[in-house]
Design a protein around this motif. Structure first.
Motif, PDB file in Angstrom:
ATOM      1  N   GLY A  10       0.826  -1.198   0.000  1.00  0.00           N
ATOM      2  CA  GLY A  10       0.000   0.000   0.000  1.00  0.00           C
ATOM      3  C   GLY A  10       0.862   1.250   0.000  1.00  0.00           C
ATOM      4  N   LYS A  39      -4.821   5.262   3.779  1.00  0.00           N
ATOM      5  CA  LYS A  39      -3.671   4.349   3.784  1.00  0.00           C
ATOM      6  C   LYS A  39      -3.004   4.357   5.150  1.00  0.00           C
ATOM      7  CE  LYS A  39      -3.941   3.314  -0.639  1.00  0.00           C
ATOM      8  NZ  LYS A  39      -4.438   2.016  -1.110  1.00  0.00           N
ATOM      9  N   SER A  53      -4.941   2.348   7.587  1.00  0.00           N
ATOM     10  CA  SER A  53      -4.699   0.907   7.478  1.00  0.00           C
ATOM     11  C   SER A  53      -3.393   0.516   8.159  1.00  0.00           C
ATOM     12  CB  SER A  53      -4.665   0.482   6.007  1.00  0.00           C
ATOM     13  OG  SER A  53      -5.972   0.332   5.483  1.00  0.00           O
ATOM     14  N   GLY A  60      -7.588  -2.562   4.573  1.00  0.00           N
ATOM     15  CA  GLY A  60      -8.440  -2.087   3.484  1.00  0.00           C
ATOM     16  C   GLY A  60      -9.358  -0.943   3.839  1.00  0.00           C
ATOM     17  N   GLU A  73     -10.894   1.251   0.862  1.00  0.00           N
ATOM     18  CA  GLU A  73     -10.411   0.870  -0.467  1.00  0.00           C
ATOM     19  C   GLU A  73     -11.597   0.778  -1.425  1.00  0.00           C
ATOM     20  OE1 GLU A  73      -7.444   0.427  -1.652  1.00  0.00           O
ATOM     21  OE2 GLU A  73      -6.151   0.152   0.097  1.00  0.00           O
ATOM     22  N   GLY A 126      -9.089  -2.583  -4.317  1.00  0.00           N
ATOM     23  CA  GLY A 126      -7.722  -2.950  -3.976  1.00  0.00           C
ATOM     24  C   GLY A 126      -7.126  -3.977  -4.916  1.00  0.00           C
TER      25      GLY A 126
END
Length: 358
Positions: free
Chosen positions: A187, A194, A197, A263, A266, A269
């Motif tokens: 990522g 991001k 996550s 995720g 997302e 993804g």
């Protein structure tokens, strides 16, 4: 079959890698896989990330020049349909509907977002353009079932909505290998979702018992220092690989034991598809979009927090046979639903609904 293709958010030949660029390239590949000749119609990037009315007016003016030019190009090349990828209020298709109307050809959208609440406020001009483009489409392909909800609500006339599962730009998967090695997270190292996550990853790793584990992180970005600051408690068990090219990332997938990515928000993804295609089991949370690309399995609800993720990691790390079995299952899922042949067939079925046939 001759088709015009346009990506107003990020063209497939844009120099900066991203999932959006990768998907644009994949869509062209899927159309060419089915035998079409595809022309990248325009390089105009219509993105306005800040709600700047002046920028929107400037881009609308530039689009008028492109419309005039492309009507001539389309007639000369004999375009049979116009396909636009990713139309939404921050990067609407300002070109395709007009060109398609002037040429008398079908207009198709792939991944269109409806956001009528944006019809007032700083993006009002662009929101109106995005809604008009969505209304003009003969067919809208959607990637996830979450996307379909607003498209169905605001469907225009006899417009067709078709599910196009996200896919990889390949027609087969590699022979499955035993998933062994470090865990892997893939990522960009960016602020926002991001980084959220990566915070979940750090919180989860802190709950792992005293078992032997290591994690490699593939990706880079402006928030790298902030992500690195989350990981000192784990010392050399966490390794940052930086930005990898496609071949390097393929090698990393092949030498990993599992893919761990929560995720947060997302769209779906691509890393999930890439990891599963390499035969990796996935540890993720059950989130909209994400669930559209994962093989059926045990993915905890985000509201349960990080303990279920830690328990899942511990179980997979301590049971190689389970990792291997779930990895093969994930690979078979991608092979059946998320490769070029399936995507190409879906795209051409939508073209056929508009009367465009091979």
């Amino acid at each position: 079959m001759r088709l015009a293709f346009y990506a107003p958010l990020k063209a497939p030949d844009h120099p900066t890698p991203s999932g959006d660029r990768a998907m644009a390239r994949g869509l062209i590949a899927a159309l060419e896989y089915g035998g079409a000749t595809v022309t990248l119609a325009s390089p105009l990037r219509s993105r306005d990330g800040s709600g700047d009315a002046g920028l929107q007016t400037q881009l609308l003016d530039q689009a008028q020049g492109e419309i005039t030019r492309l009507c001539g190009v389309g007639r000369a090349e004999g375009w049979q349909a116009w396909i636009t990828y990713h139309n939404y209020y921050k990067a609407p298709d300002l070109i395709g509907p007009s060109v398609a109307r002037h040429l008398g050809i079908p207009y198709l959208l792939i991944e269109a977002s409806r956001a009528r609440k944006r019809l007032t406020g700083p993006w009002a001009q662009f929101a109106r353009a995005a809604e008009a483009a969505s209304d003009a489409a003969n067919v809208i392909f959607y990637f996830t079932h979450r996307d379909a909800e607003t498209l169905e609500r605001d469907r225009a006339g006899t417009q067709q909505l078709i599910h196009l599962p996200p896919f990889l730009m390949r027609d087969s998967v590699d022979t499955a290998t035993a998933p062994d090695g470090p865990m892997l997270a893939v990522g960009m190292l960016r602020e926002g979702d991001k980084l959220a996550s990566y915070r979940i990853i750090a919180e989860t790793l802190a709950q792992l018992p005293d078992i032997d584990w290591s994690l490699r992180i593939a990706g880079d970005g402006a928030a790298r220092a902030r992500v690195e600051a989350l990981m000192p408690p784990f010392g050399p068990a966490v390794q940052f690989l930086g930005q990898l090219d496609a071949d390097e990332l393929t090698d990393v997938y092949r030498t990993s034991s599992l893919l761990f990515w929560p995720g947060v928000n997302e769209a779906f993804g691509l890393a999930y598809l890439e990891g599963q295609a390499a035969g990796l089991p996935v540890v993720a949370q059950d989130r909209p979009g994400v669930r559209d690309v994962l093989a059926p399995g045990d993915y905890p609800d985000p509201e349960e927090g990080t303990p279920p993720l830690a328990a899942r990691l511990q179980k997979l790390l301590s049971d190689p046979a389970l990792r291997h079995r779930l990895g093969r299952k994930a690979q078979a899922h991608v092979a059946a639903h998320h490769l070029l042949p399936a995507a190409s067939a879906t795209l051409f079925s939508g073209l056929a609904k508009c009367g465009v046939v091979r």
